[in-house]
Design a protein around this motif. Structure first.
Motif, mmCIF file in Angstrom:
data_model
loop_
_atom_site.group_PDB
_atom_site.id
_atom_site.type_symbol
_atom_site.label_atom_id
_atom_site.label_comp_id
_atom_site.label_asym_id
_atom_site.label_seq_id
_atom_site.Cartn_x
_atom_site.Cartn_y
_atom_site.Cartn_z
ATOM 1 N N ALA A 159 0.828 -1.207 0.000
ATOM 2 C CA ALA A 159 0.000 0.000 0.000
ATOM 3 C C ALA A 159 0.861 1.255 0.000
ATOM 4 C CB ALA A 159 -0.932 -0.004 1.213
ATOM 5 N N LEU A 160 1.930 1.251 0.786
ATOM 6 C CA LEU A 160 2.819 2.410 0.849
ATOM 7 C C LEU A 160 3.508 2.632 -0.487
ATOM 8 C CD1 LEU A 160 3.915 4.543 2.866
ATOM 9 C CD2 LEU A 160 5.820 2.976 3.304
ATOM 10 N N CYS A 161 3.897 1.548 -1.146
ATOM 11 C CA CYS A 161 4.563 1.654 -2.442
ATOM 12 C C CYS A 161 3.618 2.213 -3.500
ATOM 13 C CB CYS A 161 5.106 0.288 -2.859
ATOM 14 S SG CYS A 161 6.200 0.363 -4.295
ATOM 15 N N LEU A 162 2.425 1.693 -3.554
ATOM 16 C CA LEU A 162 1.447 2.188 -4.531
ATOM 17 C C LEU A 162 1.099 3.647 -4.269
ATOM 18 C CD1 LEU A 162 -0.953 -0.888 -4.791
ATOM 19 C CD2 LEU A 162 0.853 -0.208 -6.384
ATOM 20 N N GLN A 163 1.049 4.010 -3.003
ATOM 21 C CA GLN A 163 0.777 5.396 -2.639
ATOM 22 C C GLN A 163 1.882 6.314 -3.153
ATOM 23 O OE1 GLN A 163 1.404 6.750 1.544
ATOM 24 N NE2 GLN A 163 -0.816 7.146 1.501
ATOM 25 N N ALA A 164 3.139 5.875 -3.009
ATOM 26 C CA ALA A 164 4.264 6.687 -3.481
ATOM 27 C C ALA A 164 4.219 6.846 -4.994
ATOM 28 C CB ALA A 164 5.581 6.044 -3.043
ATOM 29 N N LEU A 165 3.933 5.757 -5.723
ATOM 30 C CA LEU A 165 3.842 5.840 -7.177
ATOM 31 C C LEU A 165 2.691 6.728 -7.623
ATOM 32 C CD1 LEU A 165 4.498 2.190 -8.431
ATOM 33 C CD2 LEU A 165 5.966 4.190 -8.751
ATOM 34 N N ALA A 166 1.587 6.666 -6.890
ATOM 35 C CA ALA A 166 0.401 7.446 -7.259
ATOM 36 C C ALA A 166 0.641 8.946 -7.150
ATOM 37 C CB ALA A 166 -0.789 7.040 -6.392
ATOM 38 N N ARG A 167 1.638 9.341 -6.387
ATOM 39 C CA ARG A 167 1.959 10.763 -6.241
ATOM 40 C C ARG A 167 2.818 11.287 -7.396
ATOM 41 N NH1 ARG A 167 3.064 9.817 -0.126
ATOM 42 N NH2 ARG A 167 1.099 10.445 0.835
ATOM 43 N N THR A 168 3.180 10.425 -8.326
ATOM 44 C CA THR A 168 3.923 10.838 -9.514
ATOM 45 C C THR A 168 2.981 10.807 -10.714
ATOM 46 O OG1 THR A 168 4.621 8.630 -10.266
ATOM 47 C CG2 THR A 168 5.925 9.661 -8.501
ATOM 48 N N ASP A 169 3.505 11.158 -11.888
ATOM 49 C CA ASP A 169 2.680 11.094 -13.099
ATOM 50 C C ASP A 169 2.927 9.817 -13.894
ATOM 51 O OD1 ASP A 169 5.210 11.651 -14.024
ATOM 52 O OD2 ASP A 169 4.629 13.389 -15.235
ATOM 53 N N ALA A 170 3.545 8.826 -13.263
ATOM 54 C CA ALA A 170 3.767 7.545 -13.927
ATOM 55 C C ALA A 170 2.427 6.880 -14.243
ATOM 56 C CB ALA A 170 4.605 6.623 -13.057
ATOM 57 N N GLU A 171 2.368 6.218 -15.379
ATOM 58 C CA GLU A 171 1.170 5.480 -15.771
ATOM 59 C C GLU A 171 1.406 4.003 -15.464
ATOM 60 O OE1 GLU A 171 0.214 6.416 -19.824
ATOM 61 O OE2 GLU A 171 0.440 8.581 -19.478
ATOM 62 N N PHE A 172 0.673 3.493 -14.485
ATOM 63 C CA PHE A 172 0.869 2.126 -14.033
ATOM 64 C C PHE A 172 -0.453 1.552 -13.537
ATOM 65 C CE2 PHE A 172 0.853 4.492 -10.145
ATOM 66 C CZ PHE A 172 0.395 3.621 -9.171
ATOM 67 N N ARG A 173 -0.471 0.231 -13.386
ATOM 68 C CA ARG A 173 -1.618 -0.405 -12.738
ATOM 69 C C ARG A 173 -1.113 -1.535 -11.854
ATOM 70 N NH1 ARG A 173 -3.311 -5.098 -15.642
ATOM 71 N NH2 ARG A 173 -2.283 -5.273 -17.686
ATOM 72 N N PRO A 174 -1.672 -1.658 -10.673
ATOM 73 C CA PRO A 174 -1.288 -2.759 -9.785
ATOM 74 C C PRO A 174 -1.710 -4.091 -10.377
ATOM 75 C CG PRO A 174 -2.458 -1.023 -8.593
ATOM 76 C CD PRO A 174 -2.645 -0.750 -10.050
ATOM 77 N N LEU A 175 -0.907 -5.116 -10.141
ATOM 78 C CA LEU A 175 -1.220 -6.462 -10.597
ATOM 79 C C LEU A 175 -1.397 -7.388 -9.405
ATOM 80 C CD1 LEU A 175 1.379 -6.858 -13.508
ATOM 81 C CD2 LEU A 175 -1.027 -6.185 -13.693
ATOM 82 N N GLU A 176 -2.190 -8.417 -9.598
ATOM 83 C CA GLU A 176 -2.352 -9.423 -8.557
ATOM 84 C C GLU A 176 -1.056 -10.212 -8.379
ATOM 85 O OE1 GLU A 176 -4.959 -10.013 -6.601
ATOM 86 O OE2 GLU A 176 -6.078 -8.348 -7.503
ATOM 87 N N ASP A 177 -0.772 -10.586 -7.138
ATOM 88 C CA ASP A 177 0.380 -11.450 -6.885
ATOM 89 C C ASP A 177 0.222 -12.762 -7.640
ATOM 90 O OD1 ASP A 177 1.349 -9.516 -5.205
ATOM 91 O OD2 ASP A 177 0.897 -10.593 -3.347
ATOM 92 N N GLN A 178 1.360 -13.320 -8.035
ATOM 93 C CA GLN A 178 1.383 -14.625 -8.697
ATOM 94 C C GLN A 178 2.273 -15.549 -7.862
ATOM 95 O OE1 GLN A 178 2.354 -14.179 -12.909
ATOM 96 N NE2 GLN A 178 1.383 -12.167 -12.949
ATOM 97 N N PRO A 179 1.713 -16.125 -6.795
ATOM 98 C CA PRO A 179 2.531 -16.853 -5.823
ATOM 99 C C PRO A 179 2.988 -18.238 -6.263
ATOM 100 C CG PRO A 179 0.237 -16.936 -5.179
ATOM 101 C CD PRO A 179 0.303 -16.046 -6.388
ATOM 102 N N GLY A 180 2.393 -18.775 -7.306
ATOM 103 C CA GLY A 180 2.730 -20.145 -7.697
ATOM 104 C C GLY A 180 3.935 -20.216 -8.619
#
Length: 226
Positions: free
Chosen positions: A53-74
């Motif tokens: 959550a902290l990482c996504l919050q930091a990225l959201a404060r920039t103008d980077a275009e990104f989307r969070p992805l679901e973890d792939q634990p397998g």
């Protein structure tokens, strides 16, 4: 004993916000990825590794275009705390999956090194970054008994070149030691050195033959700049 108690009290004061310290000097304040990195930047980036959550919050404060992805634990190379990064000021030769801390380090790099170096040497920004990927489920150098590469966690990116706004291509392989294009060589040297302030590991053409055509940037568990 008194020193320990004083240190503990100071830490609690910083964490709780009772001590009025500027955010860039408060280790518990969220990191500003657009600001010049200081001695606390690595600690703050390390916190992002374990706090999605902290990482996504930091990225959201920039103008980077990104989307969070679901973890792939397998599988043999599980992926956790990852994003898909499609643009960060400049475009990319293609979008890529990256660990959130790698994407965060890229933001520090592009705000404080990449575009500054481009304007200093060429008077124009970088419009596109060329790369050959981030994720590959493999060992270091594909050796059977080596440790897992940071690429196996999408925690590394290999950059081969940069395209300026006017279409000029700067190639790591061709221009690193260019005598005919000294501005391009100087730009690449500045990029290499500046990247060391953002990423944990930076490897370039002077490291070994395997890196003759690209910069390797990663957020692994040790620090080196070669």
């Amino acid at each position: 004993m008194l020193v320990c108690l004083a240190g503990l009290a100071a830490g609690v004061g910083l964490w709780s916000g009772y001590l009025p310290v500027p955010p860039q000097y408060n280790p518990f304040a969220p990191i500003d990825l657009t600001a010049p990195p200081n001695l606390l930047a690595r600690f703050k980036l390390y916190r992002l590794k374990h706090d999605r959550a902290l990482c996504l919050q930091a990225l959201a404060r920039t103008d980077a275009e990104f989307r969070p992805l679901e973890d792939q634990p397998g599988g043999q190379c599980p992926l956790v705390n990852i994003v898909r990064l499609s643009r960060a000021g400049a475009g990319f030769s293609r979008s890529f999956t990256a660990s959130c801390p790698l994407a965060a380090a890229w933001e520090i790099f592009r705000h404080n090194t990449l575009q500054q170096a481009a304007r200093a040497h060429f008077g124009q920004p970088v419009a596109r970054v060329d790369h050959v990927g981030t994720y590959a489920c493999r060992n270091v150098y594909n050796r059977p008994h080596a440790r897992r590469s940071e690429h196996a966690r999408a925690n590394a990116i290999d950059v081969t070149g940069f395209v300026l706004a006017d279409g000029t291509l700067i190639s790591v392989q061709r221009d690193w030691n260019s005598k005919g294009q000294p501005a391009k060589a100087a730009f690449l040297r500045d990029i290499h050195q500046g990247a060391c302030r953002a990423f944990n590991v930076v490897l370039g053409p002077d490291h070994n033959a395997a890196h003759a055509n690209h910069f390797h940037f990663d957020m692994g568990s040790y620090w080196t700049c070669r």
